[in-house]
Motif scaffolding. Structure first.
Motif, PDB file in Angstrom:
ATOM      1  N   ALA A 149       0.832  -1.211   0.000  1.00  0.00           N
ATOM      2  CA  ALA A 149       0.000   0.000   0.000  1.00  0.00           C
ATOM      3  C   ALA A 149       0.856   1.246   0.000  1.00  0.00           C
ATOM      4  CB  ALA A 149      -0.916  -0.014   1.224  1.00  0.00           C
ATOM      5  N   SER A 150       1.962   1.220   0.731  1.00  0.00           N
ATOM      6  CA  SER A 150       2.857   2.366   0.772  1.00  0.00           C
ATOM      7  C   SER A 150       3.468   2.629  -0.597  1.00  0.00           C
ATOM      8  CB  SER A 150       3.963   2.127   1.803  1.00  0.00           C
ATOM      9  OG  SER A 150       4.872   3.191   1.815  1.00  0.00           O
ATOM     10  N   GLU A 151       3.880   1.544  -1.287  1.00  0.00           N
ATOM     11  CA  GLU A 151       4.443   1.702  -2.615  1.00  0.00           C
ATOM     12  C   GLU A 151       3.404   2.234  -3.596  1.00  0.00           C
ATOM     13  OE1 GLU A 151       6.063  -2.009  -3.682  1.00  0.00           O
ATOM     14  OE2 GLU A 151       7.739  -1.921  -2.272  1.00  0.00           O
ATOM     15  N   ASP A 152       2.166   1.732  -3.496  1.00  0.00           N
ATOM     16  CA  ASP A 152       1.094   2.230  -4.390  1.00  0.00           C
ATOM     17  C   ASP A 152       0.818   3.706  -4.139  1.00  0.00           C
ATOM     18  OD1 ASP A 152       0.908  -0.262  -5.475  1.00  0.00           O
ATOM     19  OD2 ASP A 152      -0.815  -0.885  -4.263  1.00  0.00           O
ATOM     20  N   GLY A 153       0.832   4.122  -2.871  1.00  0.00           N
ATOM     21  CA  GLY A 153       0.591   5.525  -2.539  1.00  0.00           C
ATOM     22  C   GLY A 153       1.670   6.435  -3.090  1.00  0.00           C
ATOM     23  N   GLU A 154       2.935   5.995  -2.967  1.00  0.00           N
ATOM     24  CA  GLU A 154       4.033   6.790  -3.505  1.00  0.00           C
ATOM     25  C   GLU A 154       3.941   6.900  -5.021  1.00  0.00           C
ATOM     26  OE1 GLU A 154       7.587   5.053  -2.131  1.00  0.00           O
ATOM     27  OE2 GLU A 154       7.330   5.667  -0.040  1.00  0.00           O
ATOM     28  N   SER A 155       3.582   5.771  -5.677  1.00  0.00           N
ATOM     29  CA  SER A 155       3.443   5.806  -7.137  1.00  0.00           C
ATOM     30  C   SER A 155       2.328   6.757  -7.551  1.00  0.00           C
ATOM     31  CB  SER A 155       3.154   4.393  -7.654  1.00  0.00           C
ATOM     32  OG  SER A 155       4.206   3.508  -7.327  1.00  0.00           O
ATOM     33  N   GLY A 156       1.219   6.753  -6.798  1.00  0.00           N
ATOM     34  CA  GLY A 156       0.111   7.663  -7.108  1.00  0.00           C
ATOM     35  C   GLY A 156       0.507   9.118  -6.945  1.00  0.00           C
ATOM     36  N   ASN A 157       1.257   9.431  -5.902  1.00  0.00           N
ATOM     37  CA  ASN A 157       1.708  10.814  -5.692  1.00  0.00           C
ATOM     38  C   ASN A 157       2.645  11.274  -6.802  1.00  0.00           C
ATOM     39  OD1 ASN A 157       0.255  10.991  -3.322  1.00  0.00           O
ATOM     40  ND2 ASN A 157       1.979  10.348  -2.026  1.00  0.00           N
ATOM     41  N   ILE A 158       3.499  10.388  -7.250  1.00  0.00           N
ATOM     42  CA  ILE A 158       4.427  10.728  -8.330  1.00  0.00           C
ATOM     43  C   ILE A 158       3.656  11.026  -9.609  1.00  0.00           C
ATOM     44  CG2 ILE A 158       6.242   9.815  -9.821  1.00  0.00           C
ATOM     45  CD1 ILE A 158       7.317   8.309  -7.387  1.00  0.00           C
ATOM     46  N   LEU A 159       2.631  10.219  -9.891  1.00  0.00           N
ATOM     47  CA  LEU A 159       1.828  10.440 -11.096  1.00  0.00           C
ATOM     48  C   LEU A 159       1.102  11.774 -11.042  1.00  0.00           C
ATOM     49  CD1 LEU A 159       0.323   6.887 -11.725  1.00  0.00           C
ATOM     50  CD2 LEU A 159       2.079   8.053 -13.060  1.00  0.00           C
ATOM     51  N   VAL A 160       0.568  12.125  -9.874  1.00  0.00           N
ATOM     52  CA  VAL A 160      -0.137  13.402  -9.721  1.00  0.00           C
ATOM     53  C   VAL A 160       0.833  14.569  -9.923  1.00  0.00           C
ATOM     54  CG1 VAL A 160      -1.359  14.887  -8.096  1.00  0.00           C
ATOM     55  CG2 VAL A 160      -1.954  12.468  -8.251  1.00  0.00           C
ATOM     56  N   MET A 161       2.002  14.495  -9.319  1.00  0.00           N
ATOM     57  CA  MET A 161       3.000  15.556  -9.469  1.00  0.00           C
ATOM     58  C   MET A 161       3.458  15.688 -10.919  1.00  0.00           C
ATOM     59  SD  MET A 161       5.313  14.984  -6.043  1.00  0.00           S
ATOM     60  CE  MET A 161       6.438  16.282  -6.522  1.00  0.00           C
ATOM     61  N   PHE A 162       3.629  14.559 -11.592  1.00  0.00           N
ATOM     62  CA  PHE A 162       4.046  14.591 -12.995  1.00  0.00           C
ATOM     63  C   PHE A 162       2.975  15.243 -13.868  1.00  0.00           C
ATOM     64  CE2 PHE A 162       4.050  12.603 -17.221  1.00  0.00           C
ATOM     65  CZ  PHE A 162       5.312  12.985 -17.659  1.00  0.00           C
ATOM     66  N   ALA A 163       1.711  14.888 -13.613  1.00  0.00           N
ATOM     67  CA  ALA A 163       0.612  15.468 -14.392  1.00  0.00           C
ATOM     68  C   ALA A 163       0.523  16.978 -14.185  1.00  0.00           C
ATOM     69  CB  ALA A 163      -0.709  14.793 -14.011  1.00  0.00           C
ATOM     70  N   CYS A 164       0.681  17.433 -12.936  1.00  0.00           N
ATOM     71  CA  CYS A 164       0.628  18.869 -12.646  1.00  0.00           C
ATOM     72  C   CYS A 164       1.796  19.604 -13.313  1.00  0.00           C
ATOM     73  CB  CYS A 164       0.655  19.104 -11.136  1.00  0.00           C
ATOM     74  SG  CYS A 164      -0.845  18.553 -10.277  1.00  0.00           S
ATOM     75  N   SER A 165       2.973  19.029 -13.239  1.00  0.00           N
ATOM     76  CA  SER A 165       4.144  19.658 -13.860  1.00  0.00           C
ATOM     77  C   SER A 165       3.987  19.730 -15.375  1.00  0.00           C
ATOM     78  CB  SER A 165       5.412  18.864 -13.514  1.00  0.00           C
ATOM     79  OG  SER A 165       5.607  18.808 -12.105  1.00  0.00           O
ATOM     80  N   LEU A 166       3.418  18.676 -15.974  1.00  0.00           N
ATOM     81  CA  LEU A 166       3.205  18.663 -17.414  1.00  0.00           C
ATOM     82  C   LEU A 166       2.199  19.732 -17.826  1.00  0.00           C
ATOM     83  CD1 LEU A 166       3.926  17.227 -20.046  1.00  0.00           C
ATOM     84  CD2 LEU A 166       1.997  15.675 -19.637  1.00  0.00           C
ATOM     85  N   PHE A 167       1.143  19.888 -17.037  1.00  0.00           N
ATOM     86  CA  PHE A 167       0.133  20.910 -17.340  1.00  0.00           C
ATOM     87  C   PHE A 167       0.738  22.306 -17.264  1.00  0.00           C
ATOM     88  CE2 PHE A 167      -2.994  23.985 -15.811  1.00  0.00           C
ATOM     89  CZ  PHE A 167      -3.954  23.892 -16.816  1.00  0.00           C
ATOM     90  N   VAL A 168       1.526  22.581 -16.225  1.00  0.00           N
ATOM     91  CA  VAL A 168       2.164  23.890 -16.073  1.00  0.00           C
ATOM     92  C   VAL A 168       3.126  24.151 -17.233  1.00  0.00           C
ATOM     93  CG1 VAL A 168       3.721  25.271 -14.647  1.00  0.00           C
ATOM     94  CG2 VAL A 168       1.905  23.934 -13.570  1.00  0.00           C
ATOM     95  N   LEU A 169       3.877  23.119 -17.633  1.00  0.00           N
ATOM     96  CA  LEU A 169       4.834  23.266 -18.734  1.00  0.00           C
ATOM     97  C   LEU A 169       4.112  23.598 -20.041  1.00  0.00           C
ATOM     98  CD1 LEU A 169       7.753  23.033 -19.752  1.00  0.00           C
ATOM     99  CD2 LEU A 169       7.338  20.587 -20.104  1.00  0.00           C
ATOM    100  N   ILE A 170       3.030  22.879 -20.314  1.00  0.00           N
ATOM    101  CA  ILE A 170       2.253  23.137 -21.536  1.00  0.00           C
ATOM    102  C   ILE A 170       1.654  24.530 -21.511  1.00  0.00           C
ATOM    103  CG2 ILE A 170       0.195  22.435 -22.822  1.00  0.00           C
ATOM    104  CD1 ILE A 170       0.784  19.570 -21.998  1.00  0.00           C
ATOM    105  N   PHE A 171       1.178  24.953 -20.337  1.00  0.00           N
ATOM    106  CA  PHE A 171       0.581  26.289 -20.221  1.00  0.00           C
ATOM    107  C   PHE A 171       1.595  27.374 -20.556  1.00  0.00           C
ATOM    108  CE2 PHE A 171      -0.241  30.120 -17.717  1.00  0.00           C
ATOM    109  CZ  PHE A 171      -1.522  30.431 -18.143  1.00  0.00           C
ATOM    110  N   PHE A 172       2.799  27.265 -20.017  1.00  0.00           N
ATOM    111  CA  PHE A 172       3.803  28.309 -20.251  1.00  0.00           C
ATOM    112  C   PHE A 172       4.331  28.260 -21.687  1.00  0.00           C
ATOM    113  CE2 PHE A 172       4.068  28.569 -15.582  1.00  0.00           C
ATOM    114  CZ  PHE A 172       4.058  29.942 -15.436  1.00  0.00           C
ATOM    115  N   ILE A 173       4.398  27.085 -22.271  1.00  0.00           N
ATOM    116  CA  ILE A 173       4.801  27.003 -23.678  1.00  0.00           C
ATOM    117  C   ILE A 173       3.749  27.669 -24.557  1.00  0.00           C
ATOM    118  CG2 ILE A 173       5.170  25.430 -25.607  1.00  0.00           C
ATOM    119  CD1 ILE A 173       6.482  23.492 -23.665  1.00  0.00           C
ATOM    120  N   GLY A 174       2.465  27.367 -24.294  1.00  0.00           N
ATOM    121  CA  GLY A 174       1.387  28.000 -25.053  1.00  0.00           C
ATOM    122  C   GLY A 174       1.356  29.503 -24.853  1.00  0.00           C
TER     123      GLY A 174
END
Length: 231
Positions: free
Chosen positions: A43-68
């Motif tokens: 469960a701990s490993e799944d939680g860490e993986s989920g947090n990493i995915l959320v952070m990656f998605a947020c960073s990708l959205f911010v990157l796309i926004f600033f490029i646009g």
């Protein structure tokens, strides 16, 4: 069981093979604890993986926004530069049609006509205003005019269309003066006996004012006799 050969004493091997009460329970408890620990680790490993995915998605959205944002800002600035060039072109081309304006019965309308021809040849698609003012009183030696050209249009966007913003208004203006007159370089110049300048029959109050247009297709003439307070 008792062993006859041992004088009726219990057989040790037999006693050691008899399971003690409670051994099975301890094993079950140990097995359950091990299973729980493994589940917690998973469960701990799944939680860490989920947090990493959320952070990656947020960073990708911010990157796309600033490029646009960078793309749209660059495009708007480029279109603003084109608008400035159009205004500068009118200023520079005034020498080409200077005589047409100089000897026109309505100098203000003639200047608007020539300015719109310049814009049309440059594929201008916006709106604008031309402020025309000839100074008074009239002078036999020269005519001096002041002109302001204001251009405005809608700059196209690309990324901002996702948020419903398809156009951004941009504008520019340029002021310049011009003088019409005939001069003798020397007082003894035999070619020109006097310094004279041609004046139209209309008074300056009849053509001084604002010339507003919605496109570069056609001249509309004077739309208002009023001029800006800072002009």
């Amino acid at each position: 069981d008792r062993c006859d050969a041992c004088g009726g004493r219990p057989d040790k091997d037999v006693l050691m093979s008899i399971p003690r009460w409670g051994d099975g329970m301890f094993k079950q408890v140990k097995r359950l604890r091990l299973t729980a620990m493994q589940a917690d680790d998973g469960a701990s490993e799944d939680g860490e993986s989920g947090n990493i995915l959320v952070m990656f998605a947020c960073s990708l959205f911010v990157l796309i926004f600033f490029i646009g944002l960078a793309v749209d800002v660059s495009m708007v600035l480029w279109q603003k530069g084109q608008l400035v060039n159009d205004a500068q072109l009118i200023k520079d081309n005034r020498f080409v049609y200077q005589d047409a304006v100089r000897y026109a019965d309505d100098p203000g309308e003639k200047f608007e006509e020539k300015a719109l021809q310049t814009l049309k040849s440059n594929n201008y698609s916006g709106k604008g205003k031309i402020y025309f003012r000839e100074y008074e009183p009239r002078n036999v030696r020269e005519r001096k005019v002041k002109i302001r050209v204001e251009l405005n249009k809608e700059a196209d966007t690309y990324f901002f269309q996702v948020f419903g913003v398809k156009h951004i208004p941009i504008s520019t203006s340029i002021d310049f003066e011009d003088t019409y007159g005939d001069y003798r370089e020397k007082s003894s110049d035999p070619v020109k006996e006097v310094n004279r300048v041609w004046h139209p029959q209309k008074s300056v109050s009849e053509y001084n004012g604002t010339y507003e247009f919605d496109s570069a297709s056609a001249s509309t003439g004077r739309t208002s006799e009023h001029l800006p307070s800072d002009f």
